[in-house]
Motif scaffolding. Structure first.
Motif, PDB file in Angstrom:
ATOM      1  N   ALA A 107      11.330  41.768 -14.281  1.00  0.00           N
ATOM      2  CA  ALA A 107      11.732  41.944 -15.673  1.00  0.00           C
ATOM      3  C   ALA A 107      11.489  40.657 -16.455  1.00  0.00           C
ATOM      4  O   ALA A 107      11.240  40.672 -17.656  1.00  0.00           O
ATOM      5  CB  ALA A 107      13.206  42.316 -15.730  1.00  0.00           C
ATOM      6  N   TRP A 108      11.558  39.560 -15.740  1.00  0.00           N
ATOM      7  CA  TRP A 108      11.251  38.279 -16.368  1.00  0.00           C
ATOM      8  C   TRP A 108       9.860  38.327 -16.964  1.00  0.00           C
ATOM      9  O   TRP A 108       9.625  37.970 -18.112  1.00  0.00           O
ATOM     10  CB  TRP A 108      11.387  37.180 -15.305  1.00  0.00           C
ATOM     11  N   THR A 109       8.908  38.784 -16.155  1.00  0.00           N
ATOM     12  CA  THR A 109       7.539  38.878 -16.619  1.00  0.00           C
ATOM     13  C   THR A 109       7.427  39.902 -17.739  1.00  0.00           C
ATOM     14  O   THR A 109       6.741  39.706 -18.734  1.00  0.00           O
ATOM     15  CB  THR A 109       6.634  39.288 -15.457  1.00  0.00           C
ATOM     16  N   PHE A 110       8.110  41.017 -17.515  1.00  0.00           N
ATOM     17  CA  PHE A 110       7.938  42.132 -18.437  1.00  0.00           C
ATOM     18  C   PHE A 110       8.500  41.800 -19.828  1.00  0.00           C
ATOM     19  O   PHE A 110       7.812  41.941 -20.827  1.00  0.00           O
ATOM     20  CB  PHE A 110       8.630  43.374 -17.872  1.00  0.00           C
ATOM     21  N   TYR A 111       9.725  41.355 -19.809  1.00  0.00           N
ATOM     22  CA  TYR A 111      10.336  41.000 -21.101  1.00  0.00           C
ATOM     23  C   TYR A 111      10.180  39.510 -21.398  1.00  0.00           C
ATOM     24  O   TYR A 111       9.850  39.087 -22.489  1.00  0.00           O
ATOM     25  CB  TYR A 111      11.839  41.323 -21.101  1.00  0.00           C
ATOM     26  N   GLY A 112      10.434  38.728 -20.344  1.00  0.00           N
ATOM     27  CA  GLY A 112      10.586  37.289 -20.535  1.00  0.00           C
ATOM     28  C   GLY A 112       9.320  36.573 -20.941  1.00  0.00           C
ATOM     29  O   GLY A 112       9.364  35.571 -21.654  1.00  0.00           O
ATOM     30  N   ALA A 113       8.153  37.082 -20.467  1.00  0.00           N
ATOM     31  CA  ALA A 113       6.917  36.374 -20.798  1.00  0.00           C
ATOM     32  C   ALA A 113       6.705  36.345 -22.299  1.00  0.00           C
ATOM     33  O   ALA A 113       6.266  35.337 -22.851  1.00  0.00           O
ATOM     34  CB  ALA A 113       5.745  37.059 -20.090  1.00  0.00           C
ATOM     35  N   VAL A 114       7.042  37.446 -22.964  1.00  0.00           N
ATOM     36  CA  VAL A 114       6.876  37.475 -24.418  1.00  0.00           C
ATOM     37  C   VAL A 114       7.823  36.462 -25.063  1.00  0.00           C
ATOM     38  O   VAL A 114       7.436  35.693 -25.945  1.00  0.00           O
ATOM     39  CB  VAL A 114       7.131  38.896 -24.957  1.00  0.00           C
ATOM     40  N   GLY A 115       9.056  36.460 -24.549  1.00  0.00           N
ATOM     41  CA  GLY A 115      10.013  35.499 -25.076  1.00  0.00           C
ATOM     42  C   GLY A 115       9.556  34.074 -24.807  1.00  0.00           C
ATOM     43  O   GLY A 115       9.656  33.184 -25.658  1.00  0.00           O
ATOM     44  N   TYR A 116       9.024  33.890 -23.594  1.00  0.00           N
ATOM     45  CA  TYR A 116       8.520  32.577 -23.185  1.00  0.00           C
ATOM     46  C   TYR A 116       7.414  32.136 -24.133  1.00  0.00           C
ATOM     47  O   TYR A 116       7.393  31.008 -24.649  1.00  0.00           O
ATOM     48  CB  TYR A 116       7.987  32.695 -21.754  1.00  0.00           C
ATOM     49  N   ALA A 117       6.495  33.100 -24.397  1.00  0.00           N
ATOM     50  CA  ALA A 117       5.380  32.782 -25.291  1.00  0.00           C
ATOM     51  C   ALA A 117       5.893  32.473 -26.681  1.00  0.00           C
ATOM     52  O   ALA A 117       5.426  31.555 -27.359  1.00  0.00           O
ATOM     53  CB  ALA A 117       4.398  33.950 -25.326  1.00  0.00           C
ATOM     54  N   ALA A 118       6.872  33.240 -27.124  1.00  0.00           N
ATOM     55  CA  ALA A 118       7.420  33.020 -28.453  1.00  0.00           C
ATOM     56  C   ALA A 118       8.071  31.650 -28.539  1.00  0.00           C
ATOM     57  O   ALA A 118       8.031  30.994 -29.568  1.00  0.00           O
ATOM     58  CB  ALA A 118       8.435  34.116 -28.783  1.00  0.00           C
ATOM     59  N   ARG A 119       8.670  31.184 -27.421  1.00  0.00           N
ATOM     60  CA  ARG A 119       9.360  29.892 -27.443  1.00  0.00           C
ATOM     61  C   ARG A 119       8.435  28.736 -27.114  1.00  0.00           C
ATOM     62  O   ARG A 119       8.476  27.697 -27.753  1.00  0.00           O
ATOM     63  CB  ARG A 119      10.508  29.890 -26.422  1.00  0.00           C
ATOM     64  N   PHE A 124      -1.539  41.092 -23.234  1.00  0.00           N
ATOM     65  CA  PHE A 124      -0.987  41.355 -24.569  1.00  0.00           C
ATOM     66  C   PHE A 124       0.287  40.570 -24.858  1.00  0.00           C
ATOM     67  O   PHE A 124       0.970  40.841 -25.835  1.00  0.00           O
ATOM     68  CB  PHE A 124      -0.721  42.850 -24.729  1.00  0.00           C
ATOM     69  N   VAL A 125       0.583  39.609 -23.964  1.00  0.00           N
ATOM     70  CA  VAL A 125       1.841  38.883 -24.140  1.00  0.00           C
ATOM     71  C   VAL A 125       1.847  38.124 -25.485  1.00  0.00           C
ATOM     72  O   VAL A 125       2.782  38.246 -26.289  1.00  0.00           O
ATOM     73  CB  VAL A 125       2.085  37.925 -22.968  1.00  0.00           C
TER      74      VAL A 125
END
Lengths: 898, 122
Positions: free
Chosen positions: A52-64, A291-292
């Protein structure tokens, strides 16, 4: 979208997964399902790396943090593409040593040290705890997104009851999935397949959201690139140190994470699958990350300020009214979380139960464990129970961490804490498979120190100041020791906390490991295991199972195989192999291939662990793991019980067979005796009849009178001879049947002997015998059947008269009285009976020569023997008396048999 | 020409009966009661026909017959085998050993005369 529908969808999805797993297990048990064992399923199962980290978190990671999220994908890619040979070695070792978990690998490598197993298990559990918390958090968050009423509530607050329910649901799900039965090989075909399905779902979900974002919300790739350039992600600048560190961490994690080790090594069905995975898995990671950045950029632009970027995958479609897509995205995230939790919990539960619970249980209850082993399935039940509790415990820890850490940190930072934690296993693992000098002490030191440093500098501080470590310690160090501040060890300040912890924990870990290894010497088992691990490909060249170095004797193997497979099947197997090797008989050479095949065959009957342990023993391998021992403890009981039954049955069969053989021999003997007896009777009857018939015919035809008288006498004598023979036969028949009527009475022995001598004198009356008797000794009264006893003495004296070949024949009759018994010896002065015939004379028709014409049929002594038997006495030949000598022994007072 | 018949038979009464019958029929009959020295007796007597009992003291008639058949001097000698056992397998054994004819005891006098005539005439 109503919350209820979401829950129902989740339940339905889980049920489908469960059915997939169930069906696959059923089908794979019934027969081979080749595509299930395909490299594709293997590769897809590896995708549990993408949680789930990858699924949700990568986008958040990229955003941060911009492109830094890529490091999480680049690390594994580098491992799979560039370090493929390391993976291959791990997989080969795992298969050869039947490794059940990463803790098992380390423990096995360093001489079956359970201490190391415990340390690795503890590290793995503690390090996995934040990770599982992360999954809980992401599922809770995603539930929260749907629960809060649109459109205003995108800001999600932690929902305590939801996370608890999610934790419980996942625990139940995992228990159902992973511990339905105890699999000796620790391979879960069904679970792996279900995870492959989940991998497809999450990839499709993420791609669908990505496509929607790029072509639905933006105007295609060109527009996206323009937006990226305009966003703050473009302005993000690369930090080389952090990039390198993160790539290294994710590379280490892909090998060291318990769940990755589970799918990568333990569940590996075929080493060649790794070749496919080496390009397919990076491809999967690439697709997952494609698509992250677009989702992050568009999310940052479109979503209100303050929205959690970790949830853009979900909130973007929702905000656009794409309920179906959001649902797909939700299921994708749900898949990511569940697959990770299931595999991680299974892997951790295996480790906890194998390395902590079972050794404890076996130690705490040694008496019961031994006694309880008689109860089949007892150990098995304990193991399953231990695993179920372990799963619940692991999830409980995750939930506790989630609650403690406040559930507020971003997904990515939680995941990284775990990464650093499991990376502590790396030095011991790599050293173990590449450096023969690595020792248990070194590994234990390195692991402990690395773990302690990680906990002190990263894990415990992650709860926040004053949660576990007091805020003062952060600022001043413990006890005012400035150089021991958690975020600035040895005064190294200004470093990123993650990098700081990574650096110090791994440097100290590796240093301790090397120094410890150099300063200590490995034990014998350790040395052997070290060689087996480091040189795994050398051994593998001789045979996939590496039984080459073994010294298993074909006969031992056969004995063992017979006990498990049954005599017939085992013999057939061995004979077939021997024939294939061109040898006659049942004992083929114990080639590695044959031993491996045999192990597989045995595993089919008693389970792989037992089969492996038993063959290991025979092959002289010491490679017995805790798993082996545990399985053996349980299975041995069943085997023992079974083999005891077999043994008992076999003994009974042998006994019956022996009895049958004896009866058969007796019958055959009786049949032979009967034939011989009938043949003898025939001869004895026909001989006098021949004379009678021939002479009667001569007489009928008319002969001179002087001849007629002689011939008539011959006819008469032969008729008497016939009568006597028939009398004897009847006598003998009565005696042998035991139906003789005894006429007991007091008899004077002297008178009785007088009578016998008188009666016997009719035999060859022309011979003059000198008799030696002692009337004083003979003068006694005995209670017996006098007529029968007289018959015996008449026979003996007659025989002496007939056969004694001395020129001046003499006969001695000696009487003695000993105790309650009387002995009468009848001795002549002839040449006696040759030693070889002495035992024969009492048999029927045992007439030794026919040179005398006395006409006996050879039944006399046989009758004597029977008579003496019925009188409670014996008759025997007395050798060494200077002639034929017989001793008659009888009781002084014969009482009627009760 | 009178045929010379050698009779090897341990039962004296039977030997006497056969001797009487065959002598009356015109044969010259010698008798021998032992078993062990039977072969030597045959060589000494050189009979035209041998009548041999199957069960002799100390030796089997079959062994004597086998010895005779192995010797070129006596291999063609007609041999009439007598036995008091009369079982089929004794007959077979006698025929295998090379007996010209086999008779079981008791026999009729006419039978034995016919057999002797037949064997001598060959």
């Amino acid at each position: 979208m109503p919350f209820n529908i979401l829950v129902l969808a989740c339940l339905a999805y889980v049920i489908v997964l469960f059915l997939v797993a169930f069906m696959v297990e059923r089908r794979s048990m019934a027969g081979a399902l080749p595509w299930l064992r395909s490299p594709l399923v293997y590769t897809l199962s590896l995708s549990i790396y993408c949680t789930a980290w990858t699924f949700y978190g990568a986008v958040g990671y990229a955003a941060r943090s911009g492109l830094e999220f890529l490091t999480i994908y680049l690390g594994p890619t580098l491992v799979f593409v560039g370090w493929w040979w390391v993976l291959r070695k791990l997989v080969r070792i795992g298969r050869q040593q039947r490794v059940t978990s990463i803790a098992d690998l380390i423990s096995s490598r360093y001489g079956k040290s359970n201490l190391l197993g415990v340390i690795v298990t503890v590290i793995a559990v503690v390090a996995a705890t934040p990770y599982i918390a992360l999954q809980l958090q992401s599922v809770t968050l995603s539930f929260g997104v749907f629960a809060s009423a649109p459109p205003e509530g995108w800001v999600v607050e932690g929902n305590d009851s939801t996370s608890l329910w999610v934790a419980c649901g996942l625990a139940l799900f995992t228990i159902l999935f992973g511990t339905r039965n105890l699999d000796a090989k620790e391979q879960h075909t069904g679970v792996v397949t279900a995870i492959a399905v989940e991998a497809v779902v999450k990839l499709v979900a993420l791609l669908a959201v990505g496509i929607f974002v790029v072509w639905g919300l933006a105007d295609g790739p060109a527009d996206i690139f323009a937006r990226i350039d305009a966003s703050r992600i473009a302005t993000w600048d690369l930090q080389p140190g952090r990039w390198a560190g993160l790539m290294f961490l994710s590379a280490a994690a892909v090998i060291c994470l318990p769940r990755m080790f589970q799918v990568l090594v333990v569940e590996n069905a075929d080493e060649r699958h790794l070749a496919t995975a080496s390009w397919a898995f990076p491809l999967y990671l690439f697709a997952m990350s494609l698509f992250v950045v677009p989702i992050a950029v568009v999310g940052l632009q479109m979503m209100p300020e303050g929205s959690n970027p970790d949830l853009f995958v979900l909130t973007l479609p929702l905000s656009q009214g794409q309920g179906g897509l959001a649902m797909l995205a939700f299921l994708g995230g749900f898949s990511s979380a569940t697959s990770m939790v299931i595999v991680a919990a299974i892997a951790l539960a295996t480790m906890v139960s194998n390395h902590i619970v079972m050794p404890l249980w076996l130690r705490l209850r040694p008496a019961q464990a031994v006694a309880g082993a008689a109860v089949s399935g007892d150990v098995r039940r304990v193991v399953l129970l231990a695993r179920r509790f372990s799963i619940a415990g692991v999830l409980g820890l995750g939930y506790a961490y989630y609650r403690l850490s406040g559930g507020s940190s971003s997904l990515a930072s939680i995941g990284l804490i775990s990464f650093v934690g499991v990376a502590q296993i790396l030095p011991a693992m790599m050293g173990g498979i590449f450096w023969r000098g690595a020792t248990r002490v070194g590994a234990a030191l390195g692991l402990t120190i690395g773990f302690a440093v990680w906990a002190y500098t990263l894990f415990l501080p992650s709860f926040g100041p004053d949660a576990v470590i007091a805020a003062g310690v952060f600022a001043e160090g413990p006890f005012g020791l400035h150089w021991l501040r958690p975020r600035a060890l040895f005064g190294v300040e200004g470093l990123d906390p993650l990098l700081h912890a990574t650096f110090w924990s791994l440097v100290l870990n590796a240093t301790a490991f090397c120094i410890g290894s150099i300063l200590t010497f490995p034990g014998p088992v350790e040395r052997m295991q070290g060689a087996a691990f480091v040189n795994v490909f050398d051994a593998g060249a001789a045979g996939p199972q590496g039984w080459a170095g073994g010294k298993a004797e074909a006969e031992d193997l056969l004995i063992m195989a017979q006990r498990i497979l049954g005599e017939e099947a085992a013999l057939a197997l061995f004979e077939a192999e021997a024939r294939m090797q061109g040898k006659a008989g049942y004992l083929p050479d114990a080639t590695p291939g044959f031993v491996e095949g045999l192990e597989r065959r045995l595993a089919g009957s008693v389970g792989a662990a037992t089969a492996h342990a038993m063959i290991s023993q025979l092959a002289g391998r010491v490679a017995v793991t805790v798993e082996d021992l545990m399985a053996v403890a349980n299975e041995t009981a069943q085997i023992m019980e079974y083999s005891q039954q077999l043994e008992a049955q076999r003994e009974e069969l042998t006994r019956t067979a022996r009895q049958l053989r004896e009866v058969n021999e007796k019958l055959t003997q009786l049949s032979v005796q009967k034939d011989a007896f009938l043949s003898q009777i025939s001869h004895e009857l026909r001989t006098p009849m021949t004379s009678i018939r021939a002479f009667s015919e001569i007489l009928m035809e008319g002969v001179p009178p002087e001849m007629a008288g002689q011939y008539a006498r011959i006819v008469h004598d032969e008729a008497i001879r016939l009568t006597r023979l028939l009398d004897d036969l009847l006598d003998l028949s009565v005696l042998e049947n035991g139906s003789v009527q005894l006429n007991l009475g007091l008899t004077n022995l002297q008178q009785l002997l007088d009578r016998a001598v008188q009666a016997a004198s009719h035999t060859r009356p022309e011979r003059e015998f000198t008799l030696h008797r002692n009337p004083a000794a003979e003068n006694m009264f005995i209670r017996t059947d006098g007529d029968r006893l007289a018959q015996v003495f008449i026979n003996l004296i007659s025989n002496a008269r007939k056969y004694c070949d001395a020129a001046r024949p003499e006969l001695r009759i000696v009487v003695r009285h000993r105790g309650g018994r009387v002995m009468v010896d009848v001795i002549d002065n002839g040449s006696g009976i040759p030693k070889a015939s002495q035992a024969l004379v009492f048999e029927k028709f045992a007439r030794l020569t026919d040179q005398t014409r006395a006409g006996g049929a050879g039944l006399g002594l046989a009758i004597c023997r029977e008579v003496m038997g019925s009188l409670g006495g014996t008759i025997g030949y007395l050798p060494g008396q200077g002639g034929a000598a017989f001793r008659v022994t009888l009781p002084l007072r014969l009482e009627k048999a009760a | 020409m009178t045929a010379h018949v050698l009779l090897i038979e341990d039962e004296p009464n039977i030997a006497e009966a056969i001797r009487f019958i065959l002598t009356r029929d015109g044969c010259r009959v010698s008798t021998h009661g032992g078993g062990v020295d039977a072969v030597a007796a045959v060589h000494a007597a050189r009979p035209d026909l041998l009548i041999l009992d199957l069960m002799l003291p100390g030796v089997s008639g079959l062994d004597i017959l086998a010895t005779l058949r192995a010797d070129p001097a006596t291999e063609a000698l007609p041999v009439l085998m007598l036995t008091a056992k009369g079982q089929d397998r004794d007959r077979e054994a006698a025929e295998r050993a090379g007996a010209s004819r086999f008779m079981s005891k008791p026999f009729s006098n006419a039978e034995i005369i016919a057999s002797v005539r037949d064997l001598v005439a060959r």
